[in-house]
Design an enzyme around this catalytic site. Structure first.
Site, PDB file in Angstrom:
ATOM      1  N   CYS A 216      -4.318 -26.639  46.028  1.00  0.00           N
ATOM      2  CA  CYS A 216      -3.548 -25.461  46.965  1.00  0.00           C
ATOM      3  C   CYS A 216      -3.751 -25.345  47.490  1.00  0.00           C
ATOM      4  O   CYS A 216      -5.219 -26.170  48.654  1.00  0.00           O
ATOM      5  CB  CYS A 216      -4.487 -25.257  45.583  1.00  0.00           C
ATOM      6  SG  CYS A 216      -4.864 -22.961  46.157  1.00  0.00           S
TER       7      CYS A 216
ATOM      8  N   THR B  46       2.571 -23.673  50.462  1.00  0.00           N
ATOM      9  CA  THR B  46       1.690 -23.538  49.044  1.00  0.00           C
ATOM     10  C   THR B  46       2.240 -23.910  48.160  1.00  0.00           C
ATOM     11  O   THR B  46       3.298 -24.491  48.199  1.00  0.00           O
ATOM     12  CB  THR B  46       2.320 -21.787  49.016  1.00  0.00           C
ATOM     13  OG1 THR B  46       1.284 -21.336  47.032  1.00  0.00           O
ATOM     14  CG2 THR B  46       3.265 -21.306  48.599  1.00  0.00           C
TER      15      THR B  46
END
Length: 230
Positions: free
Chosen positions: A197, A83
């Site tokens: 992202c 992430t």
């Protein structure tokens, strides 16, 4: 082959892509029966998201350090955080663990610079777009100029990630909204867009942008594969 420790579950939608891409890379390099040596710690993202929303980064640091230690105890030889946003915890992880950590911004910046880009746009969660931990690494370590969307666009980009993408929802209206955000950043001078992202690649692709898109999930997974095989 090195054993990689993956810190995932943030969300599992993108962690599954990491698992697939790294294994595909190892198979391509070593043959059809080969697969990667991986240890995965997968969080309950509901807990992570609640702490993010509350701004409780001390608790998040502690959870990430605990995950790193669990992976090291399980035999991991290097760490990969699946992430972008939780790279905010990298200083605390590196202080607590002896394992090398592959930072997601570094292979992304390397790819951008190799293609001659110097002014780039960054899409991601509000934390990634607005706080210094990610942009500063791109700017100070790699010499890139990083543009972020205006406030209203940042709010919509963030909303789509947390309300739709982490739940596996792909909405045509949100794709159109992202296209508009990208177009406005290109008008401001961006020659490339960082999909900062790991879920955004589920929503938009090359056909949605007038300039190249740099998918951090794929770039990070490819770099992780090289590290494992190195």
């Amino acid at each position: 082959m090195k054993t990689l420790g993956l810190i995932g579950g943030m969300s599992w939608e993108s962690s599954a892509e990491y698992y697939r891409m790294i294994n595909e890379g190892v198979r391509a390099a070593l043959g059809p029966k080969a697969s990667a040596r991986l240890v995965l710690w997968s969080f309950d993202f509901a807990e992570i998201a609640a702490l993010q929303a509350a701004g409780n980064w001390r608790a998040l640091d502690a959870l990430m350090v605990d995950a790193a230690r669990r992976l090291e105890a399980a035999g991991a030889e290097a760490l990969v955080i699946c992430t972008n946003t939780m790279h905010k915890c990298v200083p605390e992880i590196e202080a607590a663990s002896t394992l090398p950590l592959l930072h997601i911004a570094d292979p992304t910046a390397a790819a951008l610079k190799a293609d001659g880009h110097t002014t780039v746009a960054l899409l991601g969660t509000a934390f990634t777009m607005e706080q210094a931990f990610y942009r500063a690494r791109l700017e100070e370590r790699h010499g890139l100029e990083v543009l972020i969307p205006e406030a209203e666009d940042r709010a919509e980009v963030h909303r789509v990630i947390y309300e739709e993408l982490v739940a596996g929802r792909i909405e045509p209206a949100s794709r159109e909204a992202y296209r508009g955000v990208i177009a406005r950043l290109v008008a401001r001078g961006a020659t490339a867009v960082i999909l900062g992202c790991t879920e955004i690649m589920l929503l938009v692709g090359p056909e949605d942008s007038a300039v190249p898109l740099y998918d951090t999930t794929r770039l990070h997974a490819e770099a992780a594969t090289r590290l494992a095989l190195g």
